[in-house]
Every structure is written in structure tokens, then in C-alpha cells.
Design a protein around this motif. Structure first.
Motif, PDB file in Angstrom:
ATOM      1  N   ILE A 235       0.844  -1.199   0.000  1.00 29.56           N
ATOM      2  CA  ILE A 235       0.000   0.000   0.000  1.00 29.56           C
ATOM      3  C   ILE A 235       0.881   1.251   0.000  1.00 29.56           C
ATOM      4  O   ILE A 235       0.677   2.181  -0.774  1.00 29.56           O
ATOM      5  CB  ILE A 235      -0.931   0.011   1.234  1.00 29.56           C
ATOM      6  N   TYR A 236       1.888   1.219   0.875  1.00 33.61           N
ATOM      7  CA  TYR A 236       2.794   2.345   1.025  1.00 33.61           C
ATOM      8  C   TYR A 236       3.508   2.631  -0.301  1.00 33.61           C
ATOM      9  O   TYR A 236       3.518   3.770  -0.791  1.00 33.61           O
ATOM     10  CB  TYR A 236       3.797   2.003   2.124  1.00 33.61           C
ATOM     11  N   ASN A 237       4.054   1.592  -0.916  1.00 33.42           N
ATOM     12  CA  ASN A 237       4.786   1.783  -2.165  1.00 33.42           C
ATOM     13  C   ASN A 237       3.873   2.233  -3.296  1.00 33.42           C
ATOM     14  O   ASN A 237       4.236   3.102  -4.087  1.00 33.42           O
ATOM     15  CB  ASN A 237       5.509   0.489  -2.563  1.00 33.42           C
ATOM     16  N   ALA A 238       2.674   1.632  -3.346  1.00 31.62           N
ATOM     17  CA  ALA A 238       1.732   2.013  -4.390  1.00 31.62           C
ATOM     18  C   ALA A 238       1.374   3.482  -4.263  1.00 31.62           C
ATOM     19  O   ALA A 238       1.281   4.211  -5.254  1.00 31.62           O
ATOM     20  CB  ALA A 238       0.479   1.153  -4.306  1.00 31.62           C
ATOM     21  N   LYS A 239       1.192   3.930  -3.030  1.00 35.30           N
ATOM     22  CA  LYS A 239       0.853   5.341  -2.811  1.00 35.30           C
ATOM     23  C   LYS A 239       2.009   6.230  -3.271  1.00 35.30           C
ATOM     24  O   LYS A 239       1.809   7.238  -3.943  1.00 35.30           O
ATOM     25  CB  LYS A 239       0.525   5.565  -1.336  1.00 35.30           C
ATOM     26  N   LEU A 240       3.260   5.833  -2.918  1.00 34.22           N
ATOM     27  CA  LEU A 240       4.418   6.635  -3.320  1.00 34.22           C
ATOM     28  C   LEU A 240       4.538   6.692  -4.841  1.00 34.22           C
ATOM     29  O   LEU A 240       4.945   7.690  -5.408  1.00 34.22           O
ATOM     30  CB  LEU A 240       5.707   6.063  -2.715  1.00 34.22           C
ATOM     31  N   ASN A 241       4.120   5.570  -5.501  1.00 40.70           N
ATOM     32  CA  ASN A 241       4.187   5.545  -6.968  1.00 40.70           C
ATOM     33  C   ASN A 241       2.961   6.180  -7.612  1.00 40.70           C
ATOM     34  O   ASN A 241       2.828   6.173  -8.824  1.00 40.70           O
ATOM     35  CB  ASN A 241       4.283   4.097  -7.466  1.00 40.70           C
ATOM     36  N   GLY A 242       2.031   6.636  -6.788  1.00 40.30           N
ATOM     37  CA  GLY A 242       0.835   7.270  -7.325  1.00 40.30           C
ATOM     38  C   GLY A 242      -0.197   6.291  -7.843  1.00 40.30           C
ATOM     39  O   GLY A 242      -1.165   6.688  -8.485  1.00 40.30           O
ATOM     40  N   GLU A 243      -0.025   4.987  -7.584  1.00 39.88           N
ATOM     41  CA  GLU A 243      -1.040   4.014  -8.027  1.00 39.88           C
ATOM     42  C   GLU A 243      -2.110   3.879  -6.945  1.00 39.88           C
ATOM     43  O   GLU A 243      -2.158   2.881  -6.219  1.00 39.88           O
ATOM     44  CB  GLU A 243      -0.377   2.652  -8.271  1.00 39.88           C
ATOM     45  N   LEU A 244      -2.958   4.876  -6.845  1.00 35.75           N
ATOM     46  CA  LEU A 244      -3.907   4.899  -5.743  1.00 35.75           C
ATOM     47  C   LEU A 244      -4.930   3.776  -5.814  1.00 35.75           C
ATOM     48  O   LEU A 244      -5.404   3.288  -4.791  1.00 35.75           O
ATOM     49  CB  LEU A 244      -4.609   6.258  -5.687  1.00 35.75           C
ATOM     50  N   ASP A 245      -5.285   3.354  -7.026  1.00 32.79           N
ATOM     51  CA  ASP A 245      -6.267   2.266  -7.124  1.00 32.79           C
ATOM     52  C   ASP A 245      -5.707   0.974  -6.547  1.00 32.79           C
ATOM     53  O   ASP A 245      -6.412   0.200  -5.902  1.00 32.79           O
ATOM     54  CB  ASP A 245      -6.721   2.069  -8.571  1.00 32.79           C
ATOM     55  N   VAL A 246      -4.399   0.732  -6.751  1.00 33.02           N
ATOM     56  CA  VAL A 246      -3.766  -0.464  -6.189  1.00 33.02           C
ATOM     57  C   VAL A 246      -3.733  -0.366  -4.665  1.00 33.02           C
ATOM     58  O   VAL A 246      -4.101  -1.305  -3.949  1.00 33.02           O
ATOM     59  CB  VAL A 246      -2.331  -0.636  -6.749  1.00 33.02           C
ATOM     60  N   ALA A 247      -3.307   0.808  -4.181  1.00 29.75           N
ATOM     61  CA  ALA A 247      -3.282   1.023  -2.735  1.00 29.75           C
ATOM     62  C   ALA A 247      -4.675   0.801  -2.154  1.00 29.75           C
ATOM     63  O   ALA A 247      -4.840   0.174  -1.106  1.00 29.75           O
ATOM     64  CB  ALA A 247      -2.792   2.430  -2.423  1.00 29.75           C
TER      65      ALA A 247
END
Lengths: 565, 352
Positions: A235-247
């Protein structure tokens, strides 16, 4: 509808709005985002997480579950063992030792993990000593990756087992064991047939809490996980990468698991189980063991508790290390109080302390206002008929991992909305206290409810019979009775908020960075001394507040909550 | 059927002496009660017999076998606890079967034995009910059944009726007595309730501060108390410190001066003594006749068959129990009345 009904409904509506706006709405926004890929509806994210295969997302789910199961196993063994030894035998310093046994749960989340890292991590002091003494590579015993995470979880979560099991053991009636004796039962059979079934709810409850806390754990995977994937990290990494749907989709899965177990927990550990009384005479031990075996078990218990204090001792030692003085040596070569002086002298270093204090105070004010309101309405007020379901709902955010709360706040309040008076909260000061509030108001609900339960209805009715209005009744009759409960809950909020890390790390901005985030920053720049000094400062603050809370009210102490690390 | 012998049993807890040199012989098949106020050491004594406590000194034997060092499991005792100590996570059947299972008895035989014993305590229809769902009285009977089903040599009961309400207590008391008579099991029964001890027991031992004050049948204890403590505890008697004047054939208790028959004073000279007067030994009449002492009624308690009075003679207050009758019906507080003593129901004890 008459005026009376309207007056009773106003508080319910207000509280309902707060609950809907800040607990439910962010979650629904998260759900919406998780099935919204490039503007179109799709469940692809869920398929990716849940379908066994080689995907990184499935791996994260698998690792999280595996780590959690192992954490339950080891925490269970350690906590139950300590509970047995500390309740069944009598030996010197027992009181002190049983207090030591609950220390890990009081450690601020990041601090415990860092202390563990300094002690047992790859370049920790214990592996260095082993290397020096035996000539073997220290990495033989150094904890890293999977095993390190399980070890940290065990270190933190065995306390659930310890507390639950020792409470059950103390409640276990001596007469029952004696009855079994008169019926010719052997110690082993008594243990299996009488004691274990009595401990079952405690073991089950602790196992569920440990499982939930391990699933939600963030600091341990962050610092020890390396390349491995875990749900919270994903979740943390997805958020940092801007992939909010994955997070978002990970958050929903994690939340679903947690809430499911939370409800199971509420079912298996019924509130207010009957208290059995027995006569003061006599108290047979559970099992009669020979003196040498007993001594060995006690020694084992003392050694484990000493081992538990080791990381704390080490982090205190390192907090005095002179910067740059600790490279290849077993222990830092030079010591100085500089790290602590800087804490207060350097405004840059002092800032986070101001930030954390301020944000905790804002959060605690909101927690008191909403928490007391909710518990009054549920225990004595117009929603008392819905007490059971209300309790679960009101404390639901205990079940939601901090990482998820942060993501859901980002998704809910990155655009102007009615709950924020048309402001964008993301990137402002306010979003951190809001996250703290959502995570911690159940503390106040619970401690206040416990106090309210003690308050006899007839007191309130007596006030009514003297013609006191509802506000005056609350202020003059109810409030004095529940004040200790409120204060205990509020202190617990401050203790938790001041060291909060899991939500903060996703929501902070540079200007309001809290202590925990600064500790991580110092670690990342290899300023171990400074990181340790911060940690020790936080530790002392939290311990001090815990002692204070212990003095004021016992309400919050009986049932530990799940606080993510 | 088993005999129990306690020889010079003492039990020291830190600096309190809970039991002090107690010796007792309990006959086979006897229903034996240990009666005393709370803290007198009666429960400790029972726990020593059970084997939960080891005596600091002294020996216990059951059927001439010295069991002082034998663990509870091997003493062949059954016990009913004050709060029953039923296993809360088990059904009635499982609780009662527990002791039989430890004996590795065959399943069918266990079932039969449990059913039999439940039948005799009138609980057969509750056999599969979880014990927390039973009423207090039912739990009590399950506890008795559980203790008896293993056919112990000795049954020990620690205030088994104290958690029941009064009506149920009386009914259960009778049931316990019948069951004991039927099985003939040697029973040691601890209680602080004198009426329970009187109604149930073949013999009673009254305990006080760790010592036995007197042992005897209920009638012996009541009729001839060996101490003022026994008299007061067992019969609610009036215990009056008094001065005996042999020459004048008088007993003087404060303002109360009584002429006593010479036989009553046998063995006493001019000395201090204790006069024990049972409440029913004082005869009350509305008029003060010749030889009566004048008393003032200060309290009246109508109980149906009997009426209790408190009457005052100077500084002495007397408890009087008389059968309700026309004669005493109209007596009220403040009335003067005549009292006389039935000396055959009074006891004179040497000065303590």
C-alpha cells in the motif's frame, strides 16, 4: 415529532454525521477508487491480489498471512509460558517481573522495531558480539527478513497472550482444581480437561488480536522486510508511486480481513462474563512440579524478560553514541550527551516534538468530545437498546489498519467536500490530527463506557426527580463519576498519538512532520545516535504518561487494544 | 464404610495457629459436623482431612491407614465445596462422569452409574444440560452427585447449603440426610449454622479459635453444654456471669438474685460461676406470683408457635422463649411480668 424527541435526536445526529463523514465515507471512497481503473469499473486489482500466482500483489497477501500465522504461534508460546510461570509460582520480584512483561506493548511502534534492529539486526550489537567471541560471521544469528519480522511481532504481541491468559488463570477457581483432585484426576488430566477449556476464550482472543496486529504491522516490514512484499508495504509503495487504485484495493482486502476477525473477536470474548467468588482459604497451584523443574522454569522466565529489556538498554546506550564513533566496533567507541542537547537546542530537531505535541492535543480534544458523546448515547442515552452493535461500530476503527486509514483519508479529502467545509485536507496540518482522531477515539469510548457502566441509573433518575435539566444532570451527576475514565482514555490517546507512525508516514508534510517520521529520517541518514536519542525521549515521555494513566484510572488497562506497529 | 481418626492435629499459617491440637474419632457411617463461627479453623481442619493442607503436626488415619502424607487423589474422599466448584464448561453428565473417567471405567458403565446417581438426586432429566444453566439448588445436587458417584470412603462437605435461600436450604438438608442414611457413607460436614448441625448430625464438634470446645450428640450438647460458648452458640442460651452463695442457696447475677435448689449448686461453694439459662427455661406469667422475680418486658417478637421476649431485671437482659398462649398474649413492652426458672434446663458452669 415533539420537542422532547428532537432534543434527544440532536446529539445522535451530530455524532452520526461525524462517524459517517470520517469513518465510513473515507472507506467507501477507498472502495470506489479500488474498482476504478482509468475511469472505468474493473475488479482487476482484486483478481490480482486474490488469485494464486506469481503476481507481486498475491505474494504480498501470502507473506502477510504467513507472517501473521507464525507470529500468532510464537507469541502464543511465549506469552502463555510467561503467564503460567508468573501466576502459578511464587518467587521474589514477581510483581516487578509481571509489570516488565507488559512493557513491549507500551513501546511506541517505531521505537520498539528500531531498538530490536540495534540489538539483533544485521549490524546489531548481539551479532557483533557473537562474531567477536566465536569468530563466526555475525549474520548467522542476525535477524533479517521474514524471521526478523516474526521475531519483532513476537516481541510486541506476546503481551496479548500474556495478559489474557494470566487473567484467565487468576480467575480459575482453586476449588475446581481441588475438586478434580478429590475425583482422582492427575495433574496432566486436570490441565487438559479443566484448565485448557477455561483458557480457550483467552487463547482465541489473543490469537485473533495478534493476527490482526500482524496483518496491519507496518514498521517491522518497512525496516526488516528488504525486498519482500507485504500488504501494508505494498500500500505504502503504491501510494508513493501514485497508483492509488492499487493502494485502495489492498486497503479494502486488508480491512475486510481485519473487520471479519474483529467481529469474530467480539463474539468469542463476551463482555462481562460472570465473576465467580470463592472462599479465601487455600490456593492450590495448578500443577505441582518438583523444585528443580520449578526453579528452571522461573530462571527461564527471568532470562526471557531480561532479554526483552536488552533492546531498550541498547537503544539508550546508542543514544549517547558520539556521531561517527560507531562503525565496526562492537559498542560505540565514544559517548556524549550531545544528541540530547541537540534535541532541545536545535530548532530543526525540536520542531517535530512541537508538531507531535500539538497534533496530539488537537486529536485528544476531538476524541474526548466525540468519544464521551458516543459512549453516553450508547450506555445511558437514546441508543442504549443498540448497545452491543453500537459498541462494535464505535470501536470499528481499532480494526482498521493505520495504513488503510491514511489511504482512505487521502482518497476522501483530496478534493473539497461537505465534511471538510469545502477544503482540501491532504497536504495540510489538519489531516494528521484527523487520522489520530479516527484511530484513537475508541479509546475514550471504551474507558468512558466502562465508567458509565459503574454509574447507577438511579443516580441520574434521582437528579431527574429533583428537576435537574439534562445538561445540569450531566455536569453535576454524570461527569464527576466518569471523569477518571475520560482522563484515562484521553491519556491513552496522547500516549498513542505522540508516537504515531503508521498513518503519519503516509500523510505528513515537511512542516508538520511528527517525531516518528523524524526518527525514520535520521535512521535513513545513518544518524543512529540522533535517532536513538529521539526514540529514548519518546519512550520516556510515553512511560511517564503511562504511569500517570495507571494512577488515574484502571479502565483502559484491562483490555489491550490492537495498536499497529 | 470408614473410620476417621485425627490425632493431635495442628496447623500453623505464618503467625496464626488455625488448628490447635485437635483429636477426633469419627465412627464408620457417622454423620459428623464441625460447627463454629467463621475463622474458627473448621474449614482448615476439613481441608487437612481432604489433603489440601498438610498439618504442621499430628496424624490422620482413615480406616487405620495413616494418610497424613497421602495426596488427595489417593485418600478415597469425595468433597462438596461451598460454591460447588462444578466445571463450568461441562454438562451435568460430564461433571459427574469426570471422576469415573479417571478410574478408566467402561463407557456404558459410566453412563449407567451417572444415570443412577442423578435419579437419586431427582435430576435425571437435566443430564445433558450445561451446568451454568442450572439453578443454585440443582447445582448443589450435581455437586453432591459428583462427589458420591465415585463411591468414596468418606464424604466431606464444606458449608454446602450456604449459597441457597432459606426454603431450599431446609429441603436440601433433608435430602442430604436421607441420601447419607441410604448410602451409609461416613460424612464430615462443616457449617456455621447450628440448626443445620443439630438437624443433620449424629455428633457435633464445636470449634472455637482452632480448638475443639466439645464433642457430643446434638442432645448432649444442647442439654449439657460444657462451656458457655457452646451454650450460647448452640442454643442461644442466656449466659450470665454470677456469684454462687452456697450458704444462702442463692445465685446472684447483678440485680438478679435467684434462689436455687441445693442439688443445682452441687459441687459449688461460695464462688464466681457462669449461669447458663436456655430461653425456654424461663417461665413467664402476666402476674408476679410468690417466688417470682419481677421483670420488665422490653421487646416482644411473635413467631407463631412461639413468642420471644426480651425482659429486663435491673441491669440483666434475658432472652425468653415461650409457647404462644392466652396467658402471654397481652404482654406488651413496658409491662411488668413475673418470671421463674426451670432449673432442670439450666446449667451452672465453673467460672471461666
Amino acid at each position: 415529532m415533539n420537542r422532547f424527541t428532537i432534543k434527544r435526536l440532536i446529539p445522535v445526529l451530530l455524532l452520526g454525521t461525524v462517524y459517517a463523514g470520517y469513518v465510513i465515507y473515507p472507506l467507501t471512497e477507498t472502495l470506489r477508487e479500488s474498482v476504478n481503473i482509468g475511469g472505468a469499473f474493473s475488479v482487476a486489482n482484486y483478481v490480482d491480489i486474490l488469485r494464486p500466482g506469481n503476481s507481486a500483489n498475491f505474494e504480498a497477501l501470502w507473506n502477510s498471512v504467513l507472517v501473521s500465522i507464525l507470529s500468532v504461534l510464537f507469541s502464543g508460546i511465549l506469552g502463555t509460558f510467561l503467564a503460567f510461570v508468573l501466576t502459578q509460582f511464587t518467587f521474589p520480584f514477581q510483581g516487578l517481573l509481571s509489570r516488565l512483561a507488559v512493557v513491549p506493548i507500551a513501546l511506541p511502534p517505531l521505537v520498539g522495531v528500531i531498538a530490536f534492529l540495534f540489538a539483533f539486526g544485521e549490524s546489531g550489537i548481539i551479532p557483533r558480539i557473537v562474531q567477536e567471541v566465536s569468530g563466526l560471521s555475525g549474520s548467522v544469528i542476525a535477524l533479517e527478513g521474514f524471521s526478523a519480522i516474526v521475531a519483532v511481532h513476537t516481541y510486541s504481541f506476546y503481551v496479548y497472550f500474556y495478559l489474557f491468559v494470566s487473567t484467565s488463570l487468576r480467575q480459575l477457581e482453586a476449588a475446581q482444581l481441588e475438586a478434580a483432585q478429590t475425583l482422582g484426576s492427575t495433574a496432566l488430566r486436570t490441565l487438559r480437561v479443566i484448565v485448557l477449556p477455561e483458557l480457550k476464550p483467552a487463547l482465541l482472543g489473543a490469537a485473533i488480536l495478534t493476527f490482526m496486529a500482524s496483518m496491519a504491522s507496518f514498521s517491522a516490514p518497512l525496516l526488516f522486510g528488504g525486498d519482500m512484499r507485504f500488504m501494508t508495504l505494498q500500500i505504502y509503495n503504491a501510494k508513493l508511486n501514485g497508483e492509488l487504485d492499487v493502494a485502495a484495493s489492498h486497503s479494502i482486502v486488508l480491512t475486510a480481513v481485519s473487520i471479519f476477525f474483529y467481529i469474530v473477536l467480539k463474539i468469542v470474548t463476551p463482555r462481562g462474563s460472570g465473576v465467580r467468588r470463592s472462599k479465601g482459604t487455600g490456593r492450590s497451584g495448578l500443577v505441582s512440579l518438583s523444585a528443580p523443574v520449578r526453579r528452571m522454569l522461573i530462571a527461564c522466565c527471568v532470562a526471557l524478560l531480561a532479554l526483552e529489556l536488552l533492546p531498550i538498554a541498547i537503544i539508550i546506550l546508542i543514544s549517547f553514541a558520539k556521531e561517527g564513533s560507531w562503525t565496526w566496533q562492537i559498542l560505540p567507541a565514544a559517548y556524549t550527551p550531545e544528541n540530547y542537547q541537540k534535541l532541545f537546542a536545535d530548532p530543526y530537531v525540536f520542531d517535530p516534538i512541537i508538531n507531535s505535541s500539538l497534533m496530539s492535543l488537537v486529536a485528544v480534544a476531538a476524541c474526548i468530545l466525540v468519544g464521551v458523546g458516543i459512549s453516553y448515547v450508547l450506555v445511558k442515552g437514546s441508543l442504549r437498546r443498540f448497545r452491543d452493535i453500537g459498541d462494535v461500530a464505535a470501536t470499528l476503527s481499532f480494526a482498521i489498519p493505520g495504513t488503510v486509514i491514511a489511504i482512505s483519508l487521502i482518497l476522501a479529502f483530496n478534493t473539497p467536500g461537505i465534511f471538510t467545509a469545502q477544503n482540501v485536507l491532504v497536504g495540510t496540518f489538519w489531516i494528521l490530527p484527523l487520522a489520530y482522531f479516527i484511530r484513537m477515539f475508541p479509546f475514550v469510548v471504551r474507558s468512558t463506557s466502562a465508567s458509565l457502566d459503574q454509574l447507577d441509573d438511579s443516580l441520574i433518575e434521582a437528579g431527574e426527580s429533583f428537576g435537574a435539566g439534562s445538561f445540569r444532570r450531566f455536569r453535576k451527576i454524570v461527569l464527576p463519576g466518569i471523569l477518571p475514565g475520560i482522563i484515562a482514555g484521553a491519556l491513552l490517546v496522547i500516549i498513542t498519538a505522540i508516537g504515531e507512525f503508521v498513518s503519519s508516514v503516509l500523510l505528513y508534510t515537511y512542516s508538520n512532520r511528527p517525531i516518528s517520521v523524524e526518527i525514520l529520517a535520521q535512521m535513513r541518514t545513518y544518524n543512529f545516535g540522533a535517532a536513538a536519542a529521539y526514540s529514548v525521549f519518546l519512550l520516556m515521555l510515553v512511560m511517564l504518561l503511562s504511569v500517570l494513566a495507571g494512577y488515574i484510572g484502571k479502565e483502559g488497562k484491562t483490555h489491550p487494544s490492537s495498536v499497529n506497529i | 464404610m470408614s473410620r476417621i481418626a485425627l490425632h493431635n492435629i495442628s496447623r500453623q499459617f505464618d503467625d496464626t495457629l488455625a488448628v490447635h491440637e485437635v483429636s477426633l474419632e469419627i465412627a464408620s457411617g457417622e454423620f459428623f459436623s464441625i460447627l463454629g463461627p467463621s475463622g474458627c479453623g473448621k474449614t482448615t481442619l476439613l481441608r487437612i482431612v481432604a489433603g489440601f493442607e498438610r498439618p504442621t503436626s499430628g496424624t490422620i488415619s482413615i480406616d487405620s491407614r495413616d494418610v497424613t502424607q497421602v495426596p488427595t487423589q489417593h485418600r478415597g474422599i469425595g468433597m462438596v465445596f461451598q460454591n460447588y466448584a462444578l466445571f463450568p464448561h461441562m454438562s451435568v453428565f460430564e461433571n459427574i462422569a469426570f471422576g469415573l473417567e479417571t478410574k478408566k471405567m467402561e463407557k456404558m458403565a459410566i453412563r449407567r452409574r451417572v444415570e443412577d446417581i442423578l435419579d437419586s438426586v431427582h435430576l435425571l432429566e437435566k443430564i445433558d444440560v450445561p451446568v451454568p444453566l442450572l439453578s443454585g439448588g440443582e447445582q448443589q445436587r450435581v455437586a453432591v452427585a459428583r462427589a458420591l458417584v465415585v463411591e468414596p470412603a468418606v464424604l466431606l462437605m464444606d458449608e454446602p447449603l450456604s449459597n441457597l435461600d432459606v426454603a431450599l436450604r431446609l429441603k436440601t438438608r433433608e435430602e442430604i440426610r436421607l441420601l447419607q442414611k441410604k448410602t451409609g457413607i461416613t460424612t464430615v460436614y462443616v457449617t456455621h449454622d447450628q440448626s443445620e448441625a443439630m438437624s443433620l448430625s449424629d455428633r457435633i464438634a464445636v470449634m472455637r479459635s482452632g480448638r475443639i470446645e466439645q464433642v457430643g450428640t446434638p442432645a448432649q450438647m444442647y442439654e449439657a453444654p460444657a462451656s458457655s460458648f457452646v451454650a450460647e452458640f448452640l442454643g442461644g442460651a442466656n449466659v450470665l456471669p454470677a456469684r454462687v452463695s452456697r450458704s444462702e442457696q442463692k445465685i446472684i447475677a447483678g440485680k438478679l438474685v435467684l434462689s436455687a435448689p441445693a442439688t443445682f449448686l452441687d459441687g459449688f461453694g461460695d464462688e464466681d460461676a457462669t449461669l447458663v439459662v436456655k430461653p425456654e427455661a424461663i417461665v413467664l406469667s402476666p402476674s408476679v406470683d410468690d417466688g417470682d422475680v419481677t421483670a420488665v418486658i422490653v421487646h416482644k417478637e411473635y413467631l407463631g408457635f412461639t413468642t420471644n421476649f426480651l425482659a429486663q431485671v435491673g441491669d440483666v437482659t434475658l432472652r425468653i422463649a415461650s409457647m404462644s398462649s392466652e396467658r402471654t398474649k397481652h404482654l406488651r413492652s413496658g409491662d411488668a411480668a413475673g418470671i421463674r426458672f426451670d432449673w432442670s434446663r439450666c446449667t451452672l458452669l465453673p467460672h471461666a
